[in-house]
Design a protein around this motif. Structure first.
Motif, PDB file in Angstrom:
ATOM      1  N   GLN A 183      -9.203   5.090  16.943  1.00 24.77           N
ATOM      2  CA  GLN A 183      -9.538   4.878  15.513  1.00 24.77           C
ATOM      3  C   GLN A 183     -10.313   3.768  15.143  1.00 24.77           C
ATOM      4  O   GLN A 183     -11.240   3.729  14.339  1.00 24.77           O
ATOM      5  CB  GLN A 183      -8.207   4.402  14.751  1.00 24.77           C
ATOM      6  CG  GLN A 183      -8.079   4.110  13.294  1.00 24.77           C
ATOM      7  CD  GLN A 183      -8.783   5.358  12.539  1.00 24.77           C
ATOM      8  OE1 GLN A 183      -8.443   6.537  12.722  1.00 24.77           O
ATOM      9  NE2 GLN A 183      -9.285   5.166  11.331  1.00 24.77           N
ATOM     10  N   MET A 221      -2.497   4.547   7.590  1.00 23.85           N
ATOM     11  CA  MET A 221      -1.155   3.975   7.843  1.00 23.85           C
ATOM     12  C   MET A 221      -0.801   3.937   9.101  1.00 23.85           C
ATOM     13  O   MET A 221      -0.177   3.075   9.617  1.00 23.85           O
ATOM     14  CB  MET A 221      -0.331   5.286   7.306  1.00 23.85           C
ATOM     15  CG  MET A 221       1.157   4.924   7.067  1.00 23.85           C
ATOM     16  SD  MET A 221       2.321   6.228   6.578  1.00 23.85           S
ATOM     17  CE  MET A 221       1.723   6.323   4.789  1.00 23.85           C
ATOM     18  N   ALA A 246       3.492  11.768   7.768  1.00 26.23           N
ATOM     19  CA  ALA A 246       1.944  11.047   7.386  1.00 26.23           C
ATOM     20  C   ALA A 246       1.880   9.910   8.175  1.00 26.23           C
ATOM     21  O   ALA A 246       0.687   9.220   8.226  1.00 26.23           O
ATOM     22  CB  ALA A 246       2.439  10.805   5.929  1.00 26.23           C
ATOM     23  N   ARG A 283       0.646  -1.346   0.142  1.00 21.15           N
ATOM     24  CA  ARG A 283      -0.034   0.062   0.043  1.00 21.15           C
ATOM     25  C   ARG A 283       0.815   1.450  -0.008  1.00 21.15           C
ATOM     26  O   ARG A 283       0.566   2.568  -0.563  1.00 21.15           O
ATOM     27  CB  ARG A 283      -1.193   0.047   1.282  1.00 21.15           C
ATOM     28  CG  ARG A 283      -1.666   1.359   1.305  1.00 21.15           C
ATOM     29  CD  ARG A 283      -2.776   1.242   2.379  1.00 21.15           C
ATOM     30  NE  ARG A 283      -3.637  -0.053   2.118  1.00 21.15           N
ATOM     31  CZ  ARG A 283      -4.809  -0.323   2.876  1.00 21.15           C
ATOM     32  NH1 ARG A 283      -5.147   0.401   4.005  1.00 21.15           N
ATOM     33  NH2 ARG A 283      -5.424  -1.312   2.441  1.00 21.15           N
ATOM     34  N   TYR A 284       2.103   1.250   0.890  1.00 14.87           N
ATOM     35  CA  TYR A 284       2.703   2.401   0.876  1.00 14.87           C
ATOM     36  C   TYR A 284       4.164   2.354   0.392  1.00 14.87           C
ATOM     37  O   TYR A 284       5.001   3.400   0.700  1.00 14.87           O
ATOM     38  CB  TYR A 284       2.749   3.045   2.401  1.00 14.87           C
ATOM     39  CG  TYR A 284       1.227   3.324   3.092  1.00 14.87           C
ATOM     40  CD1 TYR A 284       0.593   4.401   2.561  1.00 14.87           C
ATOM     41  CD2 TYR A 284       0.802   2.262   3.612  1.00 14.87           C
ATOM     42  CE1 TYR A 284      -0.702   4.793   3.061  1.00 14.87           C
ATOM     43  CE2 TYR A 284      -0.597   2.430   4.212  1.00 14.87           C
ATOM     44  CZ  TYR A 284      -1.153   3.602   3.710  1.00 14.87           C
ATOM     45  OH  TYR A 284      -2.784   3.784   4.492  1.00 14.87           O
ATOM     46  N   ALA A 297      -0.679  11.472  10.376  1.00 16.67           N
ATOM     47  CA  ALA A 297      -1.776  12.034   9.732  1.00 16.67           C
ATOM     48  C   ALA A 297      -2.460  11.124   9.100  1.00 16.67           C
ATOM     49  O   ALA A 297      -3.791  11.514   9.046  1.00 16.67           O
ATOM     50  CB  ALA A 297      -1.301  13.100   8.890  1.00 16.67           C
ATOM     51  N   ASP A 298      -2.042  10.069   8.702  1.00 12.56           N
ATOM     52  CA  ASP A 298      -2.697   9.025   7.794  1.00 12.56           C
ATOM     53  C   ASP A 298      -3.414   7.997   8.696  1.00 12.56           C
ATOM     54  O   ASP A 298      -2.724   7.158   9.169  1.00 12.56           O
ATOM     55  CB  ASP A 298      -2.049   8.499   6.687  1.00 12.56           C
ATOM     56  CG  ASP A 298      -2.988   7.552   5.884  1.00 12.56           C
ATOM     57  OD1 ASP A 298      -3.926   7.012   6.213  1.00 12.56           O
ATOM     58  OD2 ASP A 298      -2.544   7.524   4.437  1.00 12.56           O
TER      59      ASP A 298
END
Length: 436
Positions: free
Chosen positions: A433, A211, A204, A60-61, A207-208
């Motif tokens: 989350q 992730m 990130a 994915r990243y 922030a993501d």
């Protein structure tokens, strides 16, 4: 259980008693001679649960989550070094000290959480091994899980009285895993400059949310609570047998053993994520989170007829090696917390059945098509359990009346507690989350 039971002197056999008091510079021969407990600990850091989280993160990243792999392994090195110090300085395991320090209800709670963590670990290892058998031989997952269970028990019985044999077996399985991913990286060379940049954290990561969840899963898959109990339990008998100077040398040698073994685990974990980034993410395949899907795509993507087989062989080695340490940890945890000493065979059966039940129930309710969710969930459970082992460990190594001259200094205390607070903060973010 012979040389690897809690009452044995496995830790003093090679890594400890006979090799200290000689102020020599470390060399490869001495390093190999002191290897032992660190190898058993390292296999827990490269189990199939790591494969699932690293595969999902890499596809994915790309290489962005390599920083989380590095952070997770650094935390692991610190935690296992503290286990070494605690066990050798006091001659007692983390479980034993917890039993003596806390009230009965707290002890029972800590024991129960440790058992939950071991079940989650064993679950991932059983499922990963069963997936490998399915990929290699077309075997259904349920018989594959049963075969993996039986195979582990046979291996442990066969080598129960020979520490060198068990150490050699584990080392051989680790080398199989390492060779598998070295071969895959040769088939799909990554952009090494991008790989190097991936080891640097970025905003990130926080922030993501997606992730962040994967990053916390990587920490949960890497830093395993049962390894803290296992490592301290293996070394505690030696701590009771050594004098002050020998203890100092033993701590240094076993921290080195642990760091070298976990360094190898770091390379393997990073290789899994790098391979996923180079093979899948670089080709726009960003949703490869299932081990079976990865296996099916490896050959056509790379244009090689052997890539998928290499992947499955490495996965089988990871599942089989990691189940060995899980069953050993179960024995140490029960004896340390509850002072219940069962026969090694009975304890192994209990640990294995405790993991088999949820696996078989999941397959019955959900089916065999969605194993990745089960693997990732097991790693999240481990991440949530970790503070309940880390906090007692940090408390004990900071008590002068317990540790004596081996107590942690002020700077080491601050750094260690900072890592624990980081884990707590990541776990809190994960819970928020999940609720959201």
């Amino acid at each position: 259980m012979g040389t690897i039971s809690p009452g044995s002197n496995v830790a003093s056999a090679g890594p400890l008693a006979s090799r200290f008091g000689r102020p020599r510079f470390p060399n490869w021969r001495r390093l190999i001679g002191t290897a032992g407990p660190g190898l058993l600990i390292a296999v827990g850091y490269i189990d199939p649960g790591n494969w699932a989280t690293d595969l999902g993160g890499g596809s994915r990243y790309g290489y962005a989550l390599l920083s989380m792999v590095l952070i997770a392994n650094l935390i692991a090195m610190v935690a296992q070094a503290l286990c070494v110090r605690l066990a050798i300085a006091t001659g007692k395991s983390l479980a034993e000290l917890s039993r003596e320090a806390y009230s009965r209800p707290v002890v029972l709670l800590l024991w129960l959480l440790a058992e939950v963590a071991m079940v989650a670990t064993d679950l991932a290892e059983l499922v990963g091994g069963a997936i490998a058998l399915k990929l290699l031989f077309g075997m259904d997952l349920v018989p594959g899980v049963l075969l993996m269970s039986a195979g582990t028990l046979v291996l442990l019985l066969f080598g129960s009285d020979d520490w060198r044999w068990l150490r050699g077996l584990v080392c051989g399985l680790i080398l199989v895993i390492a060779a598998s991913f070295a071969a895959l990286l040769c088939l799909a060379p990554p952009d090494w400059s991008a790989v190097a940049a991936g080891f640097l954290p970025t905003p990130a990561l926080v922030a993501d949310p997606a992730m962040l969840v994967l990053g916390i899963g990587i920490i949960g898959a890497t830093v395993m609570p049962h390894n803290l109990y296992l490592h301290s339990g293996l070394l505690a008998p030696a701590g009771r047998a050594l004098d002050r100077q020998a203890k100092q040398d033993a701590i240094k040698a076993n921290v080195r053993d642990s760091n070298v073994s976990l360094g190898l685990a770091l390379l393997i974990n990073a290789a899994i994520l790098i391979a996923a980034g180079a093979i899948f993410h670089a080709r726009g395949l960003t949703e490869i989170t299932d081990l079976g899907t990865a296996y099916a795509l490896l050959d056509p993507v790379l244009g090689s007829s052997i890539a998928a087989t290499i992947f499955a062989i490495g996965l089988l080695a990871a599942g089989q090696s990691s189940t060995i340490t899980g069953t050993l940890a179960g024995q140490l945890v029960m004896e340390g917390f509850l002072q219940i000493r069962l026969s090694p065979l009975l304890r192994r059966l209990i640990t294995r059945l405790a993991a088999l039940g949820p696996v078989l129930l999941y397959f019955a309710l959900v089916g065999e098509s969605d194993t990745t969710r089960l693997l990732v969930l097991s790693q999240v459970v481990l991440s949530l359990q970790l503070p309940f082992a880390m906090i007692p460990l940090l408390r004990f190594v900071g008590l002068r009346h317990l540790m004596g001259e081996f107590v942690l200094g002020r700077a080491a205390k601050i750094g260690s507690w900072g890592l624990a607070l980081l884990i707590l903060a990541l776990n809190a973010a994960l819970i928020l989350q999940m609720l959201a």
